[in-house]
Motif scaffolding. Structure first.
Motif, mmCIF file in Angstrom:
data_model
loop_
_atom_site.group_PDB
_atom_site.id
_atom_site.type_symbol
_atom_site.label_atom_id
_atom_site.label_comp_id
_atom_site.label_asym_id
_atom_site.label_seq_id
_atom_site.Cartn_x
_atom_site.Cartn_y
_atom_site.Cartn_z
ATOM 1 N N ALA A 30 -24.679 -23.808 6.333
ATOM 2 C CA ALA A 30 -25.586 -23.300 5.306
ATOM 3 C C ALA A 30 -25.967 -21.832 5.530
ATOM 4 O O ALA A 30 -26.006 -21.053 4.576
ATOM 5 C CB ALA A 30 -26.848 -24.169 5.264
ATOM 6 N N LEU A 31 -26.254 -21.455 6.779
ATOM 7 C CA LEU A 31 -26.744 -20.098 7.036
ATOM 8 C C LEU A 31 -25.705 -19.017 6.757
ATOM 9 O O LEU A 31 -26.017 -18.033 6.069
ATOM 10 C CB LEU A 31 -27.258 -20.004 8.476
ATOM 11 C CG LEU A 31 -27.995 -18.710 8.852
ATOM 12 C CD1 LEU A 31 -29.185 -18.488 7.935
ATOM 13 C CD2 LEU A 31 -28.435 -18.741 10.305
ATOM 14 N N TYR A 82 -26.686 -21.856 -6.030
ATOM 15 C CA TYR A 82 -27.227 -20.642 -5.416
ATOM 16 C C TYR A 82 -26.302 -19.451 -5.661
ATOM 17 O O TYR A 82 -26.775 -18.320 -5.880
ATOM 18 C CB TYR A 82 -27.428 -20.846 -3.921
ATOM 19 C CG TYR A 82 -28.458 -21.903 -3.582
ATOM 20 C CD1 TYR A 82 -29.438 -22.266 -4.501
ATOM 21 C CD2 TYR A 82 -28.461 -22.541 -2.338
ATOM 22 C CE1 TYR A 82 -30.388 -23.237 -4.198
ATOM 23 C CE2 TYR A 82 -29.409 -23.495 -2.030
ATOM 24 C CZ TYR A 82 -30.366 -23.849 -2.957
ATOM 25 O OH TYR A 82 -31.312 -24.803 -2.652
ATOM 26 N N SER A 83 -24.989 -19.685 -5.624
ATOM 27 C CA SER A 83 -24.054 -18.580 -5.841
ATOM 28 C C SER A 83 -24.022 -18.146 -7.304
ATOM 29 O O SER A 83 -23.691 -16.999 -7.592
ATOM 30 C CB SER A 83 -22.643 -19.006 -5.405
ATOM 31 O OG SER A 83 -22.143 -20.019 -6.248
ATOM 32 N N TRP A 86 -25.334 -18.721 2.955
ATOM 33 C CA TRP A 86 -26.494 -18.070 2.341
ATOM 34 C C TRP A 86 -26.491 -16.570 2.630
ATOM 35 O O TRP A 86 -26.772 -15.756 1.744
ATOM 36 C CB TRP A 86 -27.765 -18.730 2.858
ATOM 37 C CG TRP A 86 -29.027 -18.113 2.349
ATOM 38 C CD1 TRP A 86 -29.623 -18.331 1.139
ATOM 39 C CD2 TRP A 86 -29.870 -17.168 3.035
ATOM 40 N NE1 TRP A 86 -30.775 -17.593 1.036
ATOM 41 C CE2 TRP A 86 -30.956 -16.874 2.182
ATOM 42 C CE3 TRP A 86 -29.809 -16.575 4.288
ATOM 43 C CZ2 TRP A 86 -31.955 -15.991 2.547
ATOM 44 C CZ3 TRP A 86 -30.796 -15.689 4.659
ATOM 45 C CH2 TRP A 86 -31.858 -15.401 3.790
ATOM 46 N N ARG A 88 -33.875 -21.640 1.734
ATOM 47 C CA ARG A 88 -32.754 -22.400 1.165
ATOM 48 C C ARG A 88 -31.771 -22.900 2.223
ATOM 49 O O ARG A 88 -31.374 -24.065 2.188
ATOM 50 C CB ARG A 88 -32.033 -21.552 0.116
ATOM 51 C CG ARG A 88 -32.765 -21.503 -1.214
ATOM 52 C CD ARG A 88 -32.024 -20.623 -2.208
ATOM 53 N NE ARG A 88 -32.681 -20.651 -3.506
ATOM 54 C CZ ARG A 88 -32.263 -19.956 -4.559
ATOM 55 N NH1 ARG A 88 -31.195 -19.180 -4.450
ATOM 56 N NH2 ARG A 88 -32.912 -20.034 -5.708
ATOM 57 N N PRO A 89 -31.326 -22.059 3.171
ATOM 58 C CA PRO A 89 -30.385 -22.605 4.173
ATOM 59 C C PRO A 89 -31.013 -23.690 5.026
ATOM 60 O O PRO A 89 -30.343 -24.672 5.380
ATOM 61 C CB PRO A 89 -30.004 -21.373 5.007
ATOM 62 C CG PRO A 89 -31.090 -20.396 4.776
ATOM 63 C CD PRO A 89 -31.551 -20.629 3.382
ATOM 64 N N ASN A 129 -36.444 -18.505 -1.542
ATOM 65 C CA ASN A 129 -35.071 -18.062 -1.323
ATOM 66 C C ASN A 129 -34.706 -18.070 0.161
ATOM 67 O O ASN A 129 -33.575 -18.410 0.530
ATOM 68 C CB ASN A 129 -34.891 -16.654 -1.895
ATOM 69 C CG ASN A 129 -33.438 -16.284 -2.079
ATOM 70 O OD1 ASN A 129 -32.552 -17.084 -1.837
ATOM 71 N ND2 ASN A 129 -33.203 -15.062 -2.515
ATOM 72 N N SER A 144 -25.046 -25.313 -3.121
ATOM 73 C CA SER A 144 -24.475 -24.037 -2.723
ATOM 74 C C SER A 144 -23.866 -23.303 -3.911
ATOM 75 O O SER A 144 -23.985 -22.081 -4.032
ATOM 76 C CB SER A 144 -23.421 -24.240 -1.635
ATOM 77 O OG SER A 144 -23.963 -24.873 -0.497
ATOM 78 N N LEU A 151 -23.922 -14.804 0.458
ATOM 79 C CA LEU A 151 -24.364 -14.651 -0.934
ATOM 80 C C LEU A 151 -25.447 -13.592 -1.063
ATOM 81 O O LEU A 151 -25.446 -12.797 -2.011
ATOM 82 C CB LEU A 151 -24.874 -15.995 -1.457
ATOM 83 C CG LEU A 151 -23.835 -17.118 -1.574
ATOM 84 C CD1 LEU A 151 -24.509 -18.419 -1.999
ATOM 85 C CD2 LEU A 151 -22.739 -16.747 -2.556
ATOM 86 N N MET A 152 -26.379 -13.570 -0.091
ATOM 87 C CA MET A 152 -27.458 -12.587 -0.162
ATOM 88 C C MET A 152 -26.951 -11.158 0.025
ATOM 89 O O MET A 152 -27.333 -10.239 -0.709
ATOM 90 C CB MET A 152 -28.505 -12.905 0.913
ATOM 91 C CG MET A 152 -29.349 -14.142 0.619
ATOM 92 S SD MET A 152 -30.347 -13.999 -0.883
ATOM 93 C CE MET A 152 -29.360 -14.962 -2.034
#
Length: 219
Positions: free
Chosen positions: A104-105, A215-216, A108, A151-152, A148, A212, A111-112
């Motif tokens: 997850a991290l 989020y993207s 994330w 999220r991860p 935000n 996921s 994406l960030m």
């Protein structure tokens, strides 16, 4: 009792720990028949791949539809590990935060970093929902920023908690059946729980992938 109960989730078994090797079993052993001939396993995986890929393309934006292969691959990777954890004497890697947070991290962060570098204005738009009063805008920015950032963690904890809960129940029922006079009843309950855990393994891989993807799509 508590040591025996949670010992199945202990990743270290000594100087040479081979528990985490179970994470790669799905990548090494399971795909081998797929490369030799179009077997039933290949056809089943191809159908699942097409269904998941088509659904992810609907959820994703036009600019990021080419990234659906990443999320489909992650779905199969999590699914294989969840299913492997249901087999006896195989370490369940997906029931640990080390495994789920490692998925997850980085996703994330990727994406960030991409969003803030390439679509900065759009990322700022997401901090303030449409129709927010001016007096509430500073509070909404803080709330959206915190939501935000967690999220991860929420993705990792959701997958870990759902996978570890069913394994704990099966361990408790297994310990009860040793000295219980209702062995047949407990065995039936365990079989039903095993079917339920199989469904949970598939659903959790699907939920992780869908979240996921959502989020993207905000980038």
């Amino acid at each position: 009792m508590m040591t025996n109960l949670f010992s199945v989730f202990d990743p270290s078994t000594g100087i040479l720990s081979l528990n985490w090797v179970s994470t790669l079993i799905g990548l090494i052993i399971i795909p081998m028949p797929l490369w030799i001939l179009p077997s039933r396993l290949f056809i089943m995986n191809l159908i699942i791949f097409q269904k998941i890929n088509n659904e992810l393309k609907i959820l994703m934006t036009m600019n990021s539809k080419g990234n659906s292969l990443i999320f489909v691959s992650m779905f199969f990777f999590i699914l294989y590990n969840n299913i492997m954890g249901l087999l006896p004497y195989i370490f369940t890697s997906s029931s640990h935060l080390v495994f789920t947070l490692s998925l997850a991290l980085p996703m994330w962060l990727m994406l960030m970093i991409f969003g803030w570098l390439m679509n900065t204005n759009k990322m700022f738009y997401h901090l303030i929902p449409v129709g927010t009063p001016s007096i509430l805008m500073p509070f909404m920015v803080c709330i959206e920023t915190i939501s935000n950032m967690i999220r991860p963690g929420s993705l990792a904890v959701r997958l870990t908690a759902n996978m570890i809960a069913g394994h704990l129940l099966m361990t408790l029922l297994g310990n009860m059946s040793i000295n219980s006079s209702f062995i047949m009843l407990i065995i039936i309950i365990q079989l039903m729980l095993m079917i339920f855990e199989t469904a949970v393994s598939i659903i959790q891989a699907y939920v992780f992938t869908i979240l996921s993807t959502l989020y993207s799509s905000e980038i």
